[in-house]
Write a protein that holds these residues in place. Structure first.
Motif, PDB file in Angstrom:
ATOM      1  N   ASP A 112     -28.754  45.450 -16.823  1.00 22.53           N
ATOM      2  CA  ASP A 112     -29.563  44.232 -16.664  1.00 22.53           C
ATOM      3  C   ASP A 112     -29.875  43.945 -15.199  1.00 22.53           C
ATOM      4  N   SER A 113     -28.941  44.233 -14.291  1.00 19.07           N
ATOM      5  CA  SER A 113     -29.183  44.025 -12.859  1.00 19.07           C
ATOM      6  C   SER A 113     -30.296  44.955 -12.378  1.00 19.07           C
ATOM      7  N   HIS A 114     -30.261  46.192 -12.846  1.00 17.50           N
ATOM      8  CA  HIS A 114     -31.337  47.124 -12.477  1.00 17.50           C
ATOM      9  C   HIS A 114     -32.677  46.613 -12.980  1.00 17.50           C
ATOM     10  N   LYS A 115     -32.725  46.238 -14.232  1.00 18.41           N
ATOM     11  CA  LYS A 115     -33.970  45.750 -14.827  1.00 18.41           C
ATOM     12  C   LYS A 115     -34.486  44.519 -14.079  1.00 18.41           C
ATOM     13  N   ALA A 116     -33.594  43.603 -13.739  1.00 18.25           N
ATOM     14  CA  ALA A 116     -33.991  42.386 -13.020  1.00 18.25           C
ATOM     15  C   ALA A 116     -34.524  42.706 -11.625  1.00 18.25           C
ATOM     16  N   SER A 117     -33.990  43.753 -10.992  1.00 21.53           N
ATOM     17  CA  SER A 117     -34.432  44.103  -9.636  1.00 21.53           C
ATOM     18  C   SER A 117     -35.914  44.468  -9.612  1.00 21.53           C
ATOM     19  N   LEU A 118     -36.406  45.016 -10.699  1.00 23.69           N
ATOM     20  CA  LEU A 118     -37.806  45.444 -10.750  1.00 23.69           C
ATOM     21  C   LEU A 118     -38.776  44.273 -10.754  1.00 23.69           C
ATOM     22  N   THR A 119     -38.278  43.058 -10.971  1.00 28.35           N
ATOM     23  CA  THR A 119     -39.135  41.869 -10.967  1.00 28.35           C
ATOM     24  C   THR A 119     -39.112  41.130  -9.627  1.00 28.35           C
ATOM     25  N   LEU A 120     -38.259  41.551  -8.692  1.00 25.65           N
ATOM     26  CA  LEU A 120     -38.177  40.879  -7.395  1.00 25.65           C
ATOM     27  C   LEU A 120     -39.483  41.059  -6.619  1.00 25.65           C
ATOM     28  N   PRO A 121     -39.967  40.010  -5.940  1.00 29.98           N
ATOM     29  CA  PRO A 121     -41.227  40.107  -5.210  1.00 29.98           C
ATOM     30  C   PRO A 121     -41.262  41.245  -4.188  1.00 29.98           C
ATOM     31  N   ASP A 122     -40.186  41.456  -3.433  1.00 32.14           N
ATOM     32  CA  ASP A 122     -40.176  42.540  -2.442  1.00 32.14           C
ATOM     33  C   ASP A 122     -40.265  43.909  -3.107  1.00 32.14           C
ATOM     34  N   VAL A 123     -39.595  44.057  -4.238  1.00 29.72           N
ATOM     35  CA  VAL A 123     -39.641  45.331  -4.964  1.00 29.72           C
ATOM     36  C   VAL A 123     -41.028  45.543  -5.556  1.00 29.72           C
ATOM     37  N   GLN A 124     -41.609  44.501  -6.128  1.00 25.88           N
ATOM     38  CA  GLN A 124     -42.955  44.604  -6.681  1.00 25.88           C
ATOM     39  C   GLN A 124     -43.971  44.983  -5.601  1.00 25.88           C
ATOM     40  N   ALA A 125     -43.832  44.405  -4.411  1.00 27.57           N
ATOM     41  CA  ALA A 125     -44.743  44.722  -3.303  1.00 27.57           C
ATOM     42  C   ALA A 125     -44.583  46.177  -2.868  1.00 27.57           C
ATOM     43  N   ALA A 126     -43.340  46.649  -2.797  1.00 27.37           N
ATOM     44  CA  ALA A 126     -43.093  48.041  -2.406  1.00 27.37           C
ATOM     45  C   ALA A 126     -43.664  48.999  -3.454  1.00 27.37           C
ATOM     46  N   ILE A 127     -43.517  48.665  -4.727  1.00 24.12           N
ATOM     47  CA  ILE A 127     -44.069  49.500  -5.801  1.00 24.12           C
ATOM     48  C   ILE A 127     -45.589  49.570  -5.678  1.00 24.12           C
ATOM     49  N   ALA A 128     -46.223  48.446  -5.415  1.00 21.90           N
ATOM     50  CA  ALA A 128     -47.681  48.426  -5.285  1.00 21.90           C
ATOM     51  C   ALA A 128     -48.151  49.292  -4.116  1.00 21.90           C
ATOM     52  N   ARG A 129     -47.421  49.240  -2.996  1.00 23.19           N
ATOM     53  CA  ARG A 129     -47.796  50.051  -1.836  1.00 23.19           C
ATOM     54  C   ARG A 129     -47.525  51.540  -2.089  1.00 23.19           C
ATOM     55  N   ALA A 130     -46.489  51.838  -2.850  1.00 25.62           N
ATOM     56  CA  ALA A 130     -46.101  53.227  -3.090  1.00 25.62           C
ATOM     57  C   ALA A 130     -46.935  53.908  -4.170  1.00 25.62           C
ATOM     58  N   ARG A 131     -47.421  53.160  -5.121  1.00 21.64           N
ATOM     59  CA  ARG A 131     -48.099  53.734  -6.287  1.00 21.64           C
ATOM     60  C   ARG A 131     -49.171  54.778  -5.921  1.00 21.64           C
ATOM     61  N   PRO A 132     -50.036  54.543  -4.925  1.00 21.06           N
ATOM     62  CA  PRO A 132     -51.076  55.539  -4.628  1.00 21.06           C
ATOM     63  C   PRO A 132     -50.548  56.867  -4.078  1.00 21.06           C
ATOM     64  N   ILE A 133     -49.336  56.893  -3.548  1.00 22.21           N
ATOM     65  CA  ILE A 133     -48.829  58.150  -2.984  1.00 22.21           C
ATOM     66  C   ILE A 133     -47.751  58.795  -3.855  1.00 22.21           C
ATOM     67  N   ILE A 134     -47.493  58.232  -5.019  1.00 25.49           N
ATOM     68  CA  ILE A 134     -46.579  58.844  -5.980  1.00 25.49           C
ATOM     69  C   ILE A 134     -47.380  59.806  -6.852  1.00 25.49           C
ATOM     70  N   ALA A 135     -46.976  61.065  -6.844  1.00 20.80           N
ATOM     71  CA  ALA A 135     -47.654  62.073  -7.669  1.00 20.80           C
ATOM     72  C   ALA A 135     -47.088  62.118  -9.083  1.00 20.80           C
ATOM     73  N   GLY A 136     -45.853  61.642  -9.251  1.00 21.72           N
ATOM     74  CA  GLY A 136     -45.279  61.629 -10.583  1.00 21.72           C
ATOM     75  C   GLY A 136     -43.765  61.564 -10.560  1.00 21.72           C
ATOM     76  N   PHE A 137     -43.212  61.444 -11.755  1.00 23.77           N
ATOM     77  CA  PHE A 137     -41.768  61.400 -11.957  1.00 23.77           C
ATOM     78  C   PHE A 137     -41.397  62.592 -12.835  1.00 23.77           C
ATOM     79  N   GLU A 138     -40.387  63.343 -12.418  1.00 25.38           N
ATOM     80  CA  GLU A 138     -40.017  64.532 -13.183  1.00 25.38           C
ATOM     81  C   GLU A 138     -38.761  64.358 -14.008  1.00 25.38           C
ATOM     82  N   VAL A 139     -37.784  63.679 -13.445  1.00 25.94           N
ATOM     83  CA  VAL A 139     -36.486  63.567 -14.098  1.00 25.94           C
ATOM     84  C   VAL A 139     -36.006  62.130 -13.955  1.00 25.94           C
TER      85      VAL A 139
END
Length: 99
Positions: A57-84
């Motif tokens: 639950d702590s991990h799941k909640a972290s994904l809703t934090l504003p700083d984490v959401q902002a970092a995800i938005a900035r990172a999304r264009p340079i992420i080619a994918g997830f493998e594992v």
């Protein structure tokens, strides 16, 4: 405890930028006991992320934090994918409480 081990790919030439963005988002993460970002020495686009949390639950909640959401938005264009993505149940280790 709850753990995750994941392999992410950056767009070619963007790995160090992505590593920087991932590291920015690891400031105050309630419930996070360990968050390690590592370059794969054999693959210039691969990044390994190892996380240990007090619970899922702590991990799941972290994904809703504003700083984490902002970092995800900035990172999304340079992420080619997830493998594992592997879920684990940590039982202890250096710097971690015993389960």
């Amino acid at each position: 405890m709850y753990g995750l081990i994941g392999k992410m790919r950056a767009q070619p030439g963007k790995r160090d930028e992505l590593v920087g963005l991932l590291r920015e988002a690891t400031g105050a993460l309630p419930g996070c006991l360990s968050y390690i970002v590592a370059r794969d020495p054999a693959d210039t686009t691969a990044i390994w992320i190892t996380e240990v949390w007090t619970d899922a639950d702590s991990h799941k909640a972290s994904l809703t934090l504003p700083d984490v959401q902002a970092a995800i938005a900035r990172a999304r264009p340079i992420i080619a994918g997830f493998e594992v993505q592997i879920e684990t149940e940590p039982v202890g280790g250096f710097g971690l409480p015993e389960a």
